[in-house]
Design a protein around this motif. Structure first.
Motif, mmCIF file in Angstrom:
data_model
loop_
_atom_site.group_PDB
_atom_site.id
_atom_site.type_symbol
_atom_site.label_atom_id
_atom_site.label_comp_id
_atom_site.label_asym_id
_atom_site.label_seq_id
_atom_site.Cartn_x
_atom_site.Cartn_y
_atom_site.Cartn_z
ATOM 1 N N TRP A 14 -10.031 -0.631 -0.377
ATOM 2 C CA TRP A 14 -8.669 -0.866 -0.641
ATOM 3 C C TRP A 14 -8.165 -0.747 -1.876
ATOM 4 O O TRP A 14 -7.080 -0.432 -2.156
ATOM 5 C CB TRP A 14 -8.473 -2.293 0.139
ATOM 6 N N TRP A 15 -8.899 -1.219 -3.040
ATOM 7 C CA TRP A 15 -8.431 -1.401 -4.241
ATOM 8 C C TRP A 15 -8.260 0.277 -4.770
ATOM 9 O O TRP A 15 -7.316 0.278 -5.454
ATOM 10 C CB TRP A 15 -9.775 -1.831 -5.262
ATOM 11 N N LEU A 16 -9.039 1.010 -4.383
ATOM 12 C CA LEU A 16 -8.449 2.418 -4.814
ATOM 13 C C LEU A 16 -7.571 2.998 -4.023
ATOM 14 O O LEU A 16 -6.537 3.488 -4.784
ATOM 15 C CB LEU A 16 -9.900 3.424 -4.493
ATOM 16 N N VAL A 17 -7.176 2.560 -2.866
ATOM 17 C CA VAL A 17 -5.892 3.159 -2.500
ATOM 18 C C VAL A 17 -4.778 2.402 -3.012
ATOM 19 O O VAL A 17 -3.549 2.899 -3.214
ATOM 20 C CB VAL A 17 -6.205 2.803 -0.820
ATOM 21 N N VAL A 20 -3.589 4.093 -6.415
ATOM 22 C CA VAL A 20 -3.177 5.293 -6.272
ATOM 23 C C VAL A 20 -1.763 5.220 -5.575
ATOM 24 O O VAL A 20 -0.781 5.944 -5.870
ATOM 25 C CB VAL A 20 -3.838 6.140 -4.968
ATOM 26 N N VAL A 21 -1.611 4.103 -4.835
ATOM 27 C CA VAL A 21 -0.356 3.728 -4.172
ATOM 28 C C VAL A 21 0.584 3.419 -5.401
ATOM 29 O O VAL A 21 1.805 3.649 -5.578
ATOM 30 C CB VAL A 21 -0.157 2.646 -2.997
ATOM 31 N N ALA A 22 0.055 2.550 -6.474
ATOM 32 C CA ALA A 22 0.754 2.091 -7.399
ATOM 33 C C ALA A 22 1.210 3.126 -8.351
ATOM 34 O O ALA A 22 2.121 3.097 -8.989
ATOM 35 C CB ALA A 22 -0.200 0.962 -8.173
ATOM 36 N N ALA A 23 0.091 3.989 -8.606
ATOM 37 C CA ALA A 23 0.415 5.255 -9.377
ATOM 38 C C ALA A 23 1.817 6.246 -8.780
ATOM 39 O O ALA A 23 2.499 6.500 -9.633
ATOM 40 C CB ALA A 23 -0.762 6.323 -9.509
ATOM 41 N N GLY A 24 1.808 6.338 -7.686
ATOM 42 C CA GLY A 24 2.904 6.778 -6.843
ATOM 43 C C GLY A 24 4.087 5.973 -6.877
ATOM 44 O O GLY A 24 5.228 6.671 -7.458
ATOM 45 N N VAL A 25 3.983 4.845 -6.895
ATOM 46 C CA VAL A 25 5.373 3.943 -7.104
ATOM 47 C C VAL A 25 5.833 4.017 -8.503
ATOM 48 O O VAL A 25 6.884 4.156 -8.646
ATOM 49 C CB VAL A 25 5.125 2.646 -6.764
ATOM 50 N N VAL A 39 2.215 11.204 -3.659
ATOM 51 C CA VAL A 39 1.051 10.796 -4.141
ATOM 52 C C VAL A 39 0.901 9.552 -3.302
ATOM 53 O O VAL A 39 -0.341 9.367 -2.918
ATOM 54 C CB VAL A 39 1.130 10.210 -5.463
ATOM 55 N N VAL A 40 1.933 8.926 -2.935
ATOM 56 C CA VAL A 40 1.630 7.636 -1.922
ATOM 57 C C VAL A 40 1.373 8.274 -0.424
ATOM 58 O O VAL A 40 0.410 7.565 0.056
ATOM 59 C CB VAL A 40 2.937 6.945 -1.886
ATOM 60 N N PHE A 41 1.964 9.245 -0.117
ATOM 61 C CA PHE A 41 1.533 10.068 1.224
ATOM 62 C C PHE A 41 -0.079 10.154 1.232
ATOM 63 O O PHE A 41 -0.735 9.976 1.953
ATOM 64 C CB PHE A 41 2.214 11.135 1.437
ATOM 65 N N ALA A 42 -0.466 10.726 0.339
ATOM 66 C CA ALA A 42 -1.961 11.167 -0.060
ATOM 67 C C ALA A 42 -2.855 10.071 0.033
ATOM 68 O O ALA A 42 -3.802 9.918 0.546
ATOM 69 C CB ALA A 42 -2.188 12.042 -1.174
ATOM 70 N N ALA A 43 -2.402 8.943 -0.683
ATOM 71 C CA ALA A 43 -2.954 7.604 -0.691
ATOM 72 C C ALA A 43 -3.172 7.017 0.810
ATOM 73 O O ALA A 43 -4.269 6.656 1.277
ATOM 74 C CB ALA A 43 -2.264 6.592 -1.475
ATOM 75 N N PHE A 44 -2.183 7.093 1.609
ATOM 76 C CA PHE A 44 -2.130 6.509 3.001
ATOM 77 C C PHE A 44 -3.126 7.576 3.852
ATOM 78 O O PHE A 44 -3.706 7.134 4.862
ATOM 79 C CB PHE A 44 -0.731 6.538 3.553
ATOM 80 N N VAL A 45 -2.918 8.873 3.673
ATOM 81 C CA VAL A 45 -3.687 9.745 4.398
ATOM 82 C C VAL A 45 -5.312 9.435 3.846
ATOM 83 O O VAL A 45 -6.091 9.295 5.143
ATOM 84 C CB VAL A 45 -3.494 11.212 4.393
ATOM 85 N N VAL A 46 -5.606 9.313 2.760
ATOM 86 C CA VAL A 46 -7.060 8.986 2.386
ATOM 87 C C VAL A 46 -7.355 7.780 3.049
ATOM 88 O O VAL A 46 -8.673 7.641 3.685
ATOM 89 C CB VAL A 46 -7.288 9.070 1.027
ATOM 90 N N ALA A 47 -6.503 6.725 3.113
ATOM 91 C CA ALA A 47 -7.003 5.326 3.662
ATOM 92 C C ALA A 47 -7.164 5.660 5.203
ATOM 93 O O ALA A 47 -8.167 5.008 5.846
ATOM 94 C CB ALA A 47 -5.895 4.437 3.409
ATOM 95 N N ALA A 48 -6.433 6.264 6.029
ATOM 96 C CA ALA A 48 -6.605 6.595 7.390
ATOM 97 C C ALA A 48 -7.994 7.259 7.472
ATOM 98 O O ALA A 48 -8.768 6.918 8.466
ATOM 99 C CB ALA A 48 -5.323 7.383 8.079
#
Length: 108
Positions: A14-17, A20-25, A39-48
């Motif tokens: 979760w920390w890595l995701v 990455v979301v913070a970097a996208g924001v 970038v946020v989309f990629a983070a959510f896909v990786v999390a999924a």
């Protein structure tokens, strides 16, 4: 610093995701709306993907909230929503769909 039993171990990937979301924001905040959305989309896909394939489920850490299928569907839906929103945002202040010189105000 104690790692075992701390939030770092419990939340796991979760920390890595979240980073990455913070970097996208941050990219969105700096004006790179489409890149930040991707970038946020990629983070959510990786999390999924992590949530889908992590065995046992506790290895996914903080990504484990509900059932595996529901977590994956929610993460993908959020990712697609962010991608669509960032791709369709109108970046031109005047709007490209309005003819030049028309303000919408009645003429005197």
């Amino acid at each position: 610093m104690r790692w075992r039993g701390s939030g770092f171990v419990v939340l796991g990937v979760w920390w890595l995701v979240a980073l990455v979301v913070a970097a996208g924001v941050a990219a969105i905040g700096l004006g790179h709306i489409r890149v930040g959305g991707q970038v946020v989309f990629a983070a959510f896909v990786v999390a999924a993907v992590v949530r889908l394939f992590a065995r046992p489920a506790r290895r996914a850490g903080g990504l484990t909230v509900r059932s595996r299928a529901l977590d994956v569907v929610v993460l993908l839906a959020l990712g697609i929503g962010v991608l669509v929103a960032s791709a369709t945002v109108n970046l031109e202040p005047g709007g490209a769909d309005r003819p030049a010189g028309r303000t919408g105000l009645p003429t005197p």
